[in-house]
Motif scaffolding. Structure first.
Motif, PDB file in Angstrom:
ATOM      1  N   LYS A 242       4.470  -0.274  -2.068  1.00 59.54           N
ATOM      2  CA  LYS A 242       5.230  -1.205  -1.233  1.00 59.54           C
ATOM      3  C   LYS A 242       4.352  -2.350  -0.753  1.00 59.54           C
ATOM      4  O   LYS A 242       4.761  -3.518  -0.780  1.00 59.54           O
ATOM      5  CB  LYS A 242       5.840  -0.451  -0.049  1.00 59.54           C
ATOM      6  CG  LYS A 242       6.734  -1.310   0.832  1.00 59.54           C
ATOM      7  CD  LYS A 242       7.322  -0.472   1.962  1.00 59.54           C
ATOM      8  CE  LYS A 242       8.204  -1.329   2.870  1.00 59.54           C
ATOM      9  NZ  LYS A 242       8.761  -0.528   3.999  1.00 59.54           N
ATOM     10  N   GLU A 244       1.824  -3.554  -2.206  1.00 56.10           N
ATOM     11  CA  GLU A 244       1.474  -4.401  -3.346  1.00 56.10           C
ATOM     12  C   GLU A 244       2.672  -5.147  -3.908  1.00 56.10           C
ATOM     13  O   GLU A 244       2.563  -5.828  -4.936  1.00 56.10           O
ATOM     14  CB  GLU A 244       0.844  -3.543  -4.447  1.00 56.10           C
ATOM     15  CG  GLU A 244      -0.512  -2.984  -4.081  1.00 56.10           C
ATOM     16  CD  GLU A 244      -1.523  -4.073  -3.781  1.00 56.10           C
ATOM     17  OE1 GLU A 244      -1.740  -4.923  -4.659  1.00 56.10           O
ATOM     18  OE2 GLU A 244      -2.067  -4.089  -2.655  1.00 56.10           O
ATOM     19  N   GLY A 245       3.838  -5.028  -3.244  1.00 53.59           N
ATOM     20  CA  GLY A 245       5.010  -5.780  -3.655  1.00 53.59           C
ATOM     21  C   GLY A 245       5.743  -5.218  -4.847  1.00 53.59           C
ATOM     22  O   GLY A 245       6.537  -5.934  -5.492  1.00 53.59           O
TER      23      GLY A 245
END
Length: 411
Positions: A242, A244-245
């Motif tokens: 999450k 790290e996108g």
């Protein structure tokens, strides 16, 4: 070497293991789905249920392993499968949340008898050479069911309701019982232990094996270190993704890649074990550490990690984990005395569970101090260093043995 397919009763054992593994993953998925979506349990209740489901193995596992060594393993399997089936039905009709949580504890206890009994039967049925092929087969079965069973649970939950899958779990337990009559000859042919007195401590035979058998000690240290490292970082993986996108589906994709990597390891294990032997668990630990260290280091350095790299790393992670775990399983079967295989396998599993319980607590404390990327860096570094040390020790002891043999030949 005799093919596994020609071993009397082996196909029945694989079928029983397959149904047992599917039921185990169905139970795990459905229990926590029911807690969240049917009983609307809070985080504390779910945490307590998770502990009650896993802790019986830590407390009662060695005793049941000792019991399996002194009783008919087929009867013990039958009792375990029956208890699983009955608790699945009771979970489905539980009147309230408190009873449901109590039944989760009973389900955890019911799961314990199968593993040591299976280990005893495998040792009774197979030669030392066949144990390597068996490790590949059983790991492939476990990983395939790890992929398919949660999907089946999700499908039944979507089509019907969460509790519906528990009917399938109960039915599979009965199917497992029907596979057992073909295994009776293996139970009757095994040698019973000469001393049936109950030891003062159920870890005694296991600790003696660790002290006296160098090969077993090296493999056990590797798999115990592996479990501890997994406990440090694994509960934080979804949060790491999450941060790290990564999309929400990334975690499920990584879990599937891990299982796929373990399958790859299972298919290649026989060849790798023949080539590298006692070095394989240490090498697997080093490779496992690198797959954890690399994403942590990249994230700590501010480098974006593309999703394909995540998936590739965790496929390698699953492969490395599987190779180390399978190496230990084969070493346990080959080096453990036949009369203590149940006790030793249960004690080893209990020690691994202890590492998996303590690891997340330490990992959470580290996360608050260091942040998630550095937890991964530290975890991976510890795995690499531990594996490197064990590789060095294994090679040093191998050279020492070779030197002693040479001195004996040329005084």
């Amino acid at each position: 070497m005799t093919s596994l397919n020609t071993v009397p009763g082996y196909k029945a054992l694989v079928a029983a293991r397959c149904t047992s593994s599917v039921a185990l993953w169905l139970d795990f998925t459905l229990i926590f789905s029911l807690l969240a979506y049917h009983w609307h349990a809070d985080a504390i209740t779910i945490g307590v249920s998770s502990a009650l489901y896993g802790l019986p193995g830590l407390v009662l596992g060695p005793f049941l392993g000792w019991l399996a060594d002194r009783r008919n393993p087929v009867a013990m399997l039958a009792f375990s499968y029956l208890a699983r089936g009955v608790t699945s039905i009771l979970l489905m009709v539980a009147p309230d949340l408190n009873v449901f949580v109590l039944l989760v504890l009973i389900k955890g206890i019911a799961n314990l008898g199968a593993m040591p009994a299976e280990q005893i039967l495998i040792r009774s049925m197979l030669s030392k050479e066949q144990l390597v092929s068996n490790a590949s087969v059983m790991t492939a079965v476990d990983q395939l069911t790890k992929i398919c069973a949660p999907l089946a649970a999700a499908g039944m939950t979507g089509l019907y309701r969460p509790a519906a899958g528990l009917w399938l779990s109960a039915a599979l337990a009965m199917v497992g019982i029907f596979c057992l009559p073909a295994l009776r000859w293996a139970a009757l042919s095994r040698t019973r232990p000469a001393v049936s007195a109950r030891p003062k401590w159920h870890y005694g035979p296991f600790l003696q094996l660790v002290r006296e058998n160098r090969r077993f000690r090296q493999a056990f240290v590797c798999v115990l270190w592996l479990s501890a490292i997994l406990g440090l970082y694994d509960p934080q993986l979804s949060l790491f993704l999450k941060e790290e996108g990564m999309p929400a589906a990334a975690f499920g994709m990584i879990v599937s890649c891990t299982a796929g990597g373990a399958l790859t390891g299972a298919l290649s294990f026989r060849t790798l074990h023949r080539r590298y032997g006692c070095h394989l668990p240490s090498a697997g630990l080093v490779a496992f550490g690198l797959t954890v260290l690399l994403p942590g280091g990249l994230a700590a350095g501010g480098v974006a990690i593309p999703l394909p790299l995540w998936l590739a790393l965790w496929m390698a992670n699953g492969c490395a984990y599987g190779l180390t775990a399978m190496s230990f399983g084969v070493t346990l079967q080959q080096e453990s005395p036949a009369e203590a295989i149940g006790s030793n396998s249960a004690a080893a599993r209990s020690a691994q569970l202890g590492a998996l319980v303590l690891g997340p607590l330490l990992g959470a404390s580290m996360q608050r101090l260091l942040g998630i990327p550095l937890v991964f860096v530290l975890s991976g570094s510890l795995a690499v260093m531990g594996g490197a040390v064990m590789l060095w020790r294994t090679q040093g002891e191998k050279d020492l043995v070779a030197g002693q043999a040479g001195s004996a030949e040329y005084p």
